[in-house]
Design a protein around this motif. Structure first.
Motif, short mmCIF file in Angstrom:
data_model
loop_
_atom_site.label_atom_id
_atom_site.label_comp_id
_atom_site.label_asym_id
_atom_site.label_seq_id
_atom_site.Cartn_x
_atom_site.Cartn_y
_atom_site.Cartn_z
N VAL A 1 36.33 -20.40 -4.65
CA VAL A 1 35.23 -20.68 -5.56
C VAL A 1 34.38 -19.44 -5.74
O VAL A 1 33.85 -18.89 -4.76
N HIS A 2 34.25 -19.00 -6.97
CA HIS A 2 33.49 -17.81 -7.33
C HIS A 2 32.08 -18.24 -7.74
O HIS A 2 31.91 -18.94 -8.74
N VAL A 3 31.09 -17.85 -6.97
CA VAL A 3 29.69 -18.21 -7.23
C VAL A 3 28.91 -16.95 -7.56
O VAL A 3 28.86 -16.01 -6.76
N THR A 4 28.31 -16.93 -8.73
CA THR A 4 27.60 -15.73 -9.19
C THR A 4 26.40 -16.08 -10.04
O THR A 4 26.45 -17.02 -10.84
N THR A 5 25.34 -15.32 -9.90
CA THR A 5 24.23 -15.41 -10.84
C THR A 5 24.26 -14.18 -11.74
O THR A 5 24.56 -13.07 -11.29
N VAL A 6 23.99 -14.40 -13.02
CA VAL A 6 23.91 -13.31 -13.98
C VAL A 6 22.42 -13.04 -14.21
O VAL A 6 21.73 -13.82 -14.87
N THR A 7 21.92 -11.96 -13.62
CA THR A 7 20.51 -11.63 -13.72
C THR A 7 20.29 -10.82 -15.00
O THR A 7 20.57 -9.62 -15.05
N VAL A 8 19.83 -11.51 -16.03
CA VAL A 8 19.69 -10.92 -17.36
C VAL A 8 18.33 -10.24 -17.44
O VAL A 8 17.29 -10.90 -17.53
N SER A 9 18.34 -8.92 -17.44
CA SER A 9 17.10 -8.14 -17.48
C SER A 9 16.91 -7.57 -18.88
O SER A 9 17.05 -6.37 -19.11
N GLY A 10 16.62 -8.45 -19.80
CA GLY A 10 16.42 -8.04 -21.19
C GLY A 10 16.19 -9.26 -22.05
O GLY A 10 16.33 -10.40 -21.59
N SER A 11 15.84 -9.03 -23.30
CA SER A 11 15.54 -10.12 -24.23
C SER A 11 16.81 -10.55 -24.95
O SER A 11 17.39 -9.78 -25.73
N ILE A 12 17.25 -11.78 -24.70
CA ILE A 12 18.47 -12.28 -25.34
C ILE A 12 18.21 -12.49 -26.83
O ILE A 12 17.24 -13.11 -27.24
N GLY A 13 19.11 -11.92 -27.62
CA GLY A 13 18.98 -12.06 -29.07
C GLY A 13 18.01 -11.08 -29.70
O GLY A 13 17.66 -11.23 -30.87
N GLY A 14 17.57 -10.08 -28.93
CA GLY A 14 16.64 -9.09 -29.46
C GLY A 14 17.36 -7.98 -30.22
O GLY A 14 18.49 -8.16 -30.70
N ASP A 15 16.73 -6.82 -30.29
CA ASP A 15 17.29 -5.72 -31.07
C ASP A 15 18.47 -5.03 -30.38
O ASP A 15 19.29 -4.40 -31.04
N ASN A 16 18.54 -5.13 -29.05
CA ASN A 16 19.60 -4.47 -28.32
C ASN A 16 20.89 -5.29 -28.42
O ASN A 16 20.95 -6.43 -27.94
N PRO A 17 21.95 -4.74 -29.04
CA PRO A 17 23.18 -5.52 -29.22
C PRO A 17 23.83 -5.93 -27.91
O PRO A 17 24.59 -6.91 -27.87
N ARG A 18 23.52 -5.21 -26.84
CA ARG A 18 24.09 -5.59 -25.54
C ARG A 18 23.60 -6.98 -25.11
O ARG A 18 24.27 -7.66 -24.34
N PHE A 19 22.43 -7.38 -25.62
CA PHE A 19 21.86 -8.67 -25.25
C PHE A 19 22.05 -9.73 -26.34
O PHE A 19 21.36 -10.73 -26.34
N SER A 20 23.01 -9.49 -27.23
CA SER A 20 23.35 -10.54 -28.19
C SER A 20 24.03 -11.68 -27.43
O SER A 20 24.71 -11.45 -26.42
N PRO A 21 23.85 -12.94 -27.85
CA PRO A 21 24.46 -14.06 -27.13
C PRO A 21 25.97 -13.91 -26.96
O PRO A 21 26.51 -14.20 -25.89
N GLY A 22 26.66 -13.45 -28.00
CA GLY A 22 28.11 -13.31 -27.90
C GLY A 22 28.54 -12.29 -26.87
O GLY A 22 29.50 -12.50 -26.12
N THR A 23 27.84 -11.15 -26.82
CA THR A 23 28.18 -10.10 -25.86
C THR A 23 27.90 -10.58 -24.43
O THR A 23 28.70 -10.34 -23.52
N LEU A 24 26.79 -11.26 -24.26
CA LEU A 24 26.47 -11.80 -22.94
C LEU A 24 27.49 -12.85 -22.51
O LEU A 24 27.95 -12.85 -21.36
N ALA A 25 27.86 -13.73 -23.42
CA ALA A 25 28.82 -14.78 -23.09
C ALA A 25 30.15 -14.18 -22.66
O ALA A 25 30.82 -14.70 -21.75
N ALA A 26 30.54 -13.07 -23.28
CA ALA A 26 31.78 -12.40 -22.90
C ALA A 26 31.71 -11.91 -21.46
O ALA A 26 32.73 -11.89 -20.74
N ALA A 27 30.53 -11.52 -21.00
CA ALA A 27 30.36 -11.08 -19.61
C ALA A 27 30.58 -12.25 -18.64
O ALA A 27 31.16 -12.07 -17.56
N TYR A 28 30.14 -13.44 -19.02
CA TYR A 28 30.37 -14.62 -18.18
C TYR A 28 31.86 -14.92 -18.10
O TYR A 28 32.39 -15.23 -17.02
N LEU A 29 32.53 -14.88 -19.24
CA LEU A 29 33.97 -15.14 -19.25
C LEU A 29 34.71 -14.11 -18.40
O LEU A 29 35.64 -14.46 -17.66
#
Length: 219
Positions: free
Chosen positions: A174-202
């Motif tokens: 069992v893989h247990v992990t927290t994704v500590t998001v240090s930025g504004s989701i959906g803001g100007d930084n494309p790294r924090f777009s919902p789709g890019t973040l979701a790909a990190a979870y996958l």
């Protein structure tokens, strides 16, 4: 071989929907959990129109019995889970000296207790005893804000819980992990777009076991 279900708790139009789309696109039947039944139905319709398997489970993450029942029902209807993503959070502006005790308790019920309930419910249901339990953390766990005190306390508590659970599950499948998001989701930084973040979870779910970690610092 068919994949186990992915149960996404805390689905809204941003990261939650992107997470559901990412795991559905990877071939997982997905369960969408949130308070807004009409919005969940809309999201499910969007996913099923793309040929994905998805179902809606309206529930308040602050209701332990309701959340446990909804997760159990999803496992019955969609098949044994392979993934849990706990993405529910209650964001309220408040300061250390203005905290209302009842509101603070309710915020913690969503931000922390719901995560505990979800983990304890899904863990024994995991397909073949293996899978991923992923939790959306936040940078406020590391650098608390006096303007968002309850959210800061909640994310810090969630981080501690997930790290403890990670240590307990070491040596298991069992893989247990927290994704500590240090930025504004959906803001100007494309790294924090919902789709890019979701790909990190996958990607976390697909990681080889020797790369598993208790936390992904997403900056």
């Amino acid at each position: 071989m068919t994949k186990g279900s992915a149960l996404i708790v805390g689905v809204g139009p941003g990261l939650g929907l992107a997470l559901a789309a990412a795991f559905a696109g990877d071939g997982h039947p997905v369960g969408l959990f949130g308070r807004d039944a009409a919005r969940l139905d809309t999201h499910v319709s969007e996913l099923t129109a793309e040929g994905r398997t998805a179902r809606a489970y309206p529930v308040d993450a602050a209701d332990p019995e309701g959340l446990e029942a909804a997760l159990t029902r999803a496992a019955d209807e969609l098949g044994s889970p392979e993934v849990l993503v706990y993405n529910a959070a209650l964001m309220r502006a408040d300061t250390p000296t203005e905290l209302d005790a009842r509101e603070f308790a309710h915020t913690l019920a969503v931000n922390v207790t719901g995560a505990v309930v979800a983990a304890r419910t899904v863990l024994p249901l995991l397909r073949d005893g293996r899978g991923s339990l992923l939790f959306t953390g936040g940078g406020l766990a590391l650098d608390p804000s006096p303007e968002y005190t309850s959210l800061s306390a909640g994310k810090a508590s969630l981080r501690a819980y997930v790290q403890a659970l990670h240590k307990q599950q070491q040596g298991s499948d069992v893989h247990v992990t927290t994704v500590t998001v240090s930025g504004s989701i959906g803001g100007d930084n494309p790294r924090f777009s919902p789709g890019t973040l979701a790909a990190a979870y996958l990607n976390l779910h697909q990681q080889p076991q020797d790369q598993w970690q208790a936390e992904l610092l997403y900056t």
